[in-house]
Scaffold this motif. Structure first.
Motif, PDB file in Angstrom:
ATOM      1  N   LEU A   1       0.470  -1.007   0.027  1.00  0.00           N
ATOM      2  CA  LEU A   1      -0.651  -0.286   0.100  1.00  0.00           C
ATOM      3  C   LEU A   1       1.075   0.991  -0.207  1.00  0.00           C
ATOM      4  O   LEU A   1       0.373   2.579  -0.717  1.00  0.00           O
ATOM      5  CB  LEU A   1      -1.170  -0.326   1.462  1.00  0.00           C
ATOM      6  CG  LEU A   1      -2.591  -1.420   1.331  1.00  0.00           C
ATOM      7  CD1 LEU A   1      -2.628  -1.400   1.949  1.00  0.00           C
ATOM      8  CD2 LEU A   1      -2.937  -0.967   0.002  1.00  0.00           C
ATOM      9  N   ALA A   2       1.968   1.060   0.785  1.00  0.00           N
ATOM     10  CA  ALA A   2       2.792   2.047   0.805  1.00  0.00           C
ATOM     11  C   ALA A   2       3.619   2.391  -1.163  1.00  0.00           C
ATOM     12  O   ALA A   2       3.649   3.598  -1.067  1.00  0.00           O
ATOM     13  CB  ALA A   2       3.578   2.376   1.683  1.00  0.00           C
ATOM     14  N   GLY A   3       4.075   1.923  -0.929  1.00  0.00           N
ATOM     15  CA  GLY A   3       4.275   1.214  -2.422  1.00  0.00           C
ATOM     16  C   GLY A   3       3.900   2.440  -3.864  1.00  0.00           C
ATOM     17  O   GLY A   3       3.550   3.277  -4.316  1.00  0.00           O
ATOM     18  N   ASP A   4       2.553   1.453  -3.224  1.00  0.00           N
ATOM     19  CA  ASP A   4       1.250   2.019  -3.843  1.00  0.00           C
ATOM     20  C   ASP A   4       0.907   3.270  -4.394  1.00  0.00           C
ATOM     21  O   ASP A   4       1.032   4.443  -4.905  1.00  0.00           O
ATOM     22  CB  ASP A   4      -0.278   1.875  -3.521  1.00  0.00           C
ATOM     23  CG  ASP A   4      -1.411   1.927  -4.132  1.00  0.00           C
ATOM     24  OD1 ASP A   4      -1.060   2.298  -5.644  1.00  0.00           O
ATOM     25  OD2 ASP A   4      -3.337   1.572  -4.410  1.00  0.00           O
ATOM     26  N   SER A   5       0.955   4.547  -2.883  1.00  0.00           N
ATOM     27  CA  SER A   5      -0.011   5.450  -2.557  1.00  0.00           C
ATOM     28  C   SER A   5       1.826   6.396  -3.317  1.00  0.00           C
ATOM     29  O   SER A   5       1.753   6.917  -4.130  1.00  0.00           O
ATOM     30  CB  SER A   5       0.574   5.630  -0.778  1.00  0.00           C
ATOM     31  OG  SER A   5      -0.387   5.342  -0.704  1.00  0.00           O
ATOM     32  N   LYS A   6       2.915   5.978  -2.903  1.00  0.00           N
ATOM     33  CA  LYS A   6       4.054   6.818  -3.758  1.00  0.00           C
ATOM     34  C   LYS A   6       4.141   6.721  -5.123  1.00  0.00           C
ATOM     35  O   LYS A   6       4.240   7.095  -5.512  1.00  0.00           O
ATOM     36  CB  LYS A   6       5.357   5.999  -3.209  1.00  0.00           C
ATOM     37  CG  LYS A   6       6.756   6.788  -3.386  1.00  0.00           C
ATOM     38  CD  LYS A   6       7.920   5.923  -3.025  1.00  0.00           C
ATOM     39  CE  LYS A   6       9.123   5.547  -4.029  1.00  0.00           C
ATOM     40  NZ  LYS A   6       9.657   5.184  -3.937  1.00  0.00           N
ATOM     41  N   ILE A   7       3.325   5.689  -5.633  1.00  0.00           N
ATOM     42  CA  ILE A   7       3.696   5.810  -6.973  1.00  0.00           C
ATOM     43  C   ILE A   7       2.130   6.722  -7.795  1.00  0.00           C
ATOM     44  O   ILE A   7       2.494   6.918  -8.386  1.00  0.00           O
ATOM     45  CB  ILE A   7       3.312   4.015  -7.336  1.00  0.00           C
ATOM     46  CG1 ILE A   7       4.565   3.881  -8.982  1.00  0.00           C
ATOM     47  CG2 ILE A   7       2.357   3.468  -7.419  1.00  0.00           C
ATOM     48  CD1 ILE A   7       4.223   3.003  -9.845  1.00  0.00           C
ATOM     49  N   GLN A   8       1.422   6.342  -7.242  1.00  0.00           N
ATOM     50  CA  GLN A   8      -0.135   7.447  -7.318  1.00  0.00           C
ATOM     51  C   GLN A   8       0.893   8.755  -7.286  1.00  0.00           C
ATOM     52  O   GLN A   8       0.664   9.128  -8.155  1.00  0.00           O
ATOM     53  CB  GLN A   8      -0.776   6.978  -6.156  1.00  0.00           C
ATOM     54  CG  GLN A   8      -1.368   5.763  -6.818  1.00  0.00           C
ATOM     55  CD  GLN A   8      -2.675   5.263  -5.851  1.00  0.00           C
ATOM     56  OE1 GLN A   8      -3.766   6.078  -6.640  1.00  0.00           O
ATOM     57  NE2 GLN A   8      -3.807   4.314  -4.903  1.00  0.00           N
TER      58      GLN A   8
ATOM     59  N   MET B   1       0.512  -2.608 -11.669  1.00  0.00           N
ATOM     60  CA  MET B   1       1.665  -3.661 -11.274  1.00  0.00           C
ATOM     61  C   MET B   1       2.224  -4.609  -9.960  1.00  0.00           C
ATOM     62  O   MET B   1       1.481  -3.508  -9.257  1.00  0.00           O
ATOM     63  CB  MET B   1       2.870  -2.780 -11.689  1.00  0.00           C
ATOM     64  CG  MET B   1       3.361  -1.914 -10.743  1.00  0.00           C
ATOM     65  SD  MET B   1       4.411  -0.616 -11.366  1.00  0.00           S
ATOM     66  CE  MET B   1       3.479   0.364 -11.903  1.00  0.00           C
ATOM     67  N   GLY B   2       2.140  -5.423 -10.079  1.00  0.00           N
ATOM     68  CA  GLY B   2       2.941  -7.216  -8.582  1.00  0.00           C
ATOM     69  C   GLY B   2       3.187  -5.955  -8.149  1.00  0.00           C
ATOM     70  O   GLY B   2       3.547  -6.423  -6.653  1.00  0.00           O
ATOM     71  N   SER B   3       4.581  -5.150  -8.383  1.00  0.00           N
ATOM     72  CA  SER B   3       5.860  -4.351  -7.218  1.00  0.00           C
ATOM     73  C   SER B   3       6.578  -3.533  -8.024  1.00  0.00           C
ATOM     74  O   SER B   3       6.360  -3.476  -9.091  1.00  0.00           O
ATOM     75  CB  SER B   3       6.438  -5.753  -6.988  1.00  0.00           C
ATOM     76  OG  SER B   3       7.728  -6.358  -7.816  1.00  0.00           O
TER      77      SER B   3
END
Lengths: 170, 170, 170, 170, 170, 170, 170, 170
Positions: free
Chosen positions: B156-163, E10-12
């Motif tokens: 989720l953190a990675g998702d927030s960051k990339i968003q 994406m997955g990661s």
């Protein structure tokens, strides 16, 4: 060659349909053999004992056929320093790719002499065993040469026949 | 979980680079483990003894990693009725296809719980071992759930960051 | 074993990096060998003559390594009734799958004893040759057993070392 | 072991022909199981709920069989921390390669214990589940050891029979 | 096309190196997109919610890239009836074969529009999304035709250049 | 052979590193050739026109190299009745398997003469073109025979060298 | 959706047994379609004209099914900027691997939306086409959701049935 | 074209079922051919002589079909500088993958023009031979163009028929 010098081993009774072909070749060459059902996974200790004892019983070459994750040949090779020939059998849904790779890709130090997949491989395992035995048996080598000669003549006869059959084509 | 309950076994010293990943996961979960080098082809009798004795030494799950015609997990499974997890290692020129098929395609009666190829598989072997152990260990299950939670938060953190990173797009 | 009894043949000079491993093993066992570059496609008549003459020159086993559509071992086997061991070499973009299938899938009557792909296979080809030669040479068999013993001790030493290294774990 | 502790799940009704083999093994061991049809792609929310609820219903191990891009085992594993065993089914034109890779190649953190392709794999999934359950059930372990013993005896009987059958060969 | 109409998932984080290529194409066409990291196995509920909500947020096409047992595209497709494009990523030791089969071999009823493996596939996913969007957007179709025209001119320029370069050859 | 009689076509500029090898062989044989960049997917009409016009421009053989879903050779063959030789290029993550199958598996009626994958294949494409041209050009056949003779001598020289190098081995 | 908006194209009459499945799905959804036999290799100019004219005839999506070196979908995609869906057909001895790779591995710029191999893929091609058309057709989306609902109910019904069937198990 | 200018060679009598298809095509084109059974492994010297003598007997193109480790085409190519066309035959359990790789992956200098696997490939081998012969035979080229025209008309007729058959669909 007197006595049982080749041991044909297979992983399960259902492999006999394939491995019989190896027995037939050995019989044609009057090479004594025994037939065994041994499973690397179901009776590993028997496999170990079989492999360790084989030389003292006069066995000079082992032919091992198995399908799936075919460990049988490798498990025998691990316990013996006589040549072990592996026949990959195409009995799983993956058409023999699993048995081929499980048999041939042995790590350094413990080789398995792998032949082709299925019944053709079972025959070749027997021929390979005979080639090995013939190193110390001139009569066997002569028979081998006669067999090659006959194989040759059979191809030539087929060639003559097909040439005639299609001779009229221009 | 006190004592060494998982045994991580590998076919050769060069597999340590991969199998260390399993050890690291177990350590993070405070699961006691031992590390062994055993080869199905080079010390088959030691493998047999290891597998037979493991339960009496308190081992509950074995993780076995090997490359090439990877028989190690299967050879252990043949001698034990505790769960054996197999990690196919991509150390041969065939990119791990040989190890994958040799590990997973076990014949009926002697299963190997196979995980993915290489280091990712080594980690998963450890997580699978923990899932098995957690069936009888509520604290371990809690830790497992926390780990899943952390994994979730990391995604989720990675998702927030990339968003945020791509927020300005159109 | 005196004289050159094994012939190591390879398809091109670039295969030496792989096939040297076979030579190294034979030298360690004091088995006399010769080293040849012969190509089934570039000098087929020389291959034919080589294969036919080999037995009379005292060659008992041929080890043939080749990549791509690896016909070398099969071409030699077609002309000889001594055992031919094939080493598939991963020199093409297809990672050795081509060489493996071209070497192992021989039709009935003309077997090739195929070992694993690449350098590991080259070593195993030599060990297999030694196993074959040892059928008629007790000293060689003793050496083979000593080698297995050393291999065993090396694994056990690695096992002891890694056990100590990870002894502190929980 | 009382109650339903294993859940056998399959992707579609047509997979029953394969997965029945898992049920048969569990019944032989008096292990309580349920049988479910759930599809990762057709009822993903039911799969999610099933996986989350399974432990509270007393399920200790899930066996999931699917063909094609077989996501079922992975989808269950994503929602549960009990062990999930995956059975790749060869129902597509690609002979099970698709199901095998889709099942076994799980990313780190969410393992699936993969067994062999098809009916043989379904049986092994059940044996693996029993091995896991037996860690906390000595009676089950005894049964497992008896089963192994019977399997052993069956191989030995086959071996005796084939030895006699071919005894006359010299 | 205003607003974010394509969602690149994406997955990661490590897949960004590949999936960036899809974003670059969309940006060149002024197609609004969002970038997400979501894992079918680590945050399955978030994937489910993402897929269910996407249409109401104005998302018309989803591009999903993943490696290993790549379930991401399929998991999204299971929850949505907008087109889902799958990009198999070659991040495992098996060179992308696992991701390709896991993505393309979807069972009937829940399709994934699969494109080629790796960065080339990520670009093609974007072009395919644009083709779909252009069905209702004439300007986008014009741009697409211009892009094709430019691609064409680039090939022709390369062709002219190489013809000149080799013009002197007899 | 005067004039440009062979057309070497490739799918993209990046294929030149491979296809240059075909040009080098033709130059060595003084066979006139042209070099083209044409893409079955990016300039299909140019490919069609190229293939239709080639014979009238004096082109007798086309060599087409491409990677990925390599349709170039097939697309040319569809428009021409002169021989088309296909070179599969290993430029995708799938190591050339995609290009090999896309090139060789042509349906009945429209053959592509496929050679090996990569640079080795590019060379062989040129040799095959020369073999075809030599059917009507005795000088070219002589050169071809000289080339084979040189290739032969080079192997023999390598063989002599390696024999001497290892002569000391017992 | 009135008029023929989907064109189902196949490489030969023998592919109808597979591609009929796509037609059946479209008919169930009242989506107008045409059925064509066109071969990238036998009538390339007709394919080119078909692809160029399709949009002006109202075609919005093309579904192309082919076996062997399946270039049909790619050849259409090369001439059109409407979405092209490719169905790999397993009609060659290689079980569809050739068709799969030839269809999916398209180079950047000219995508083909590839679905699964064989009849399952033909169905999915139709569902994907409907998903694309539904972006501009709310009624179609409703039908799609109803279909998904029905598919869901069918799985749930199967699940209930199998649960009852096995309810008696301990 | 008068006299026998094409030689169709196969590895064994059982390959005739496949290779007959090549003969049928040549007969339709009034191209004189001979039919031979020759085995690279069983009569290697006859193969060598056949290949060396073929040109002086008026043979211009050789078509060689074989299964398993298919060395036949390569063995002929090694002895001849006329074009050799290889047909991989799917007669082993590995579905033709072995024959395909053994035929196509020839090392530089000795090309084999490989066509598709099985009967489709046998036909294409004949068409390729005709394309080669037509370079020096305008009548043959005309026939080839007529054949292509007929093939075209047959596809168009199939297309018309299927369009009518499905004309009612809206």
């Amino acid at each position: 060659m007197c006595g049982k010098v080749v041991s044909i081993v297979m992983g399960s009774e259902s492999d006999l349909a394939v491995m019989q072909a190896a027995a037939d070749v050995l019989r044609d060459f009057d090479v004594g053999y025994e037939m065994r059902i041994l499973s690397a996974h179901r009776v590993p200790d028997v496999v170990a004992k079989f492999a360790s004892d084989a030389p003292s019983r006069g066995i000079k070459v082992v032919i091992a056929g198995a399908g799936w994750a075919a460990h049988l040949a490798g498990a025998i090779a691990a316990h013996a320093t006589i040549p072990v020939i592996g026949v990959p059998i195409d009995s799983s849904p993956l058409n023999g790719w699993d048995a081929l790779l499980s048999t041939v890709q042995m790590p350094p130090g413990v080789p398995v002499a792998t032949v082709s997949v299925g019944k053709g491989g079972a025959k070749n395992a027997a021929y390979l065993a005979i080639e090995i035995l013939a190193l110390a048996d001139d009569k066997l080598r002569e028979r081998l040469q006669k067999f090659r000669q006959k194989m040759r003549e059979s191809v030539l006869a087929g060639d003559s026949k097909i040439q005639r059959q299609f001779a009229g084509e221009v």
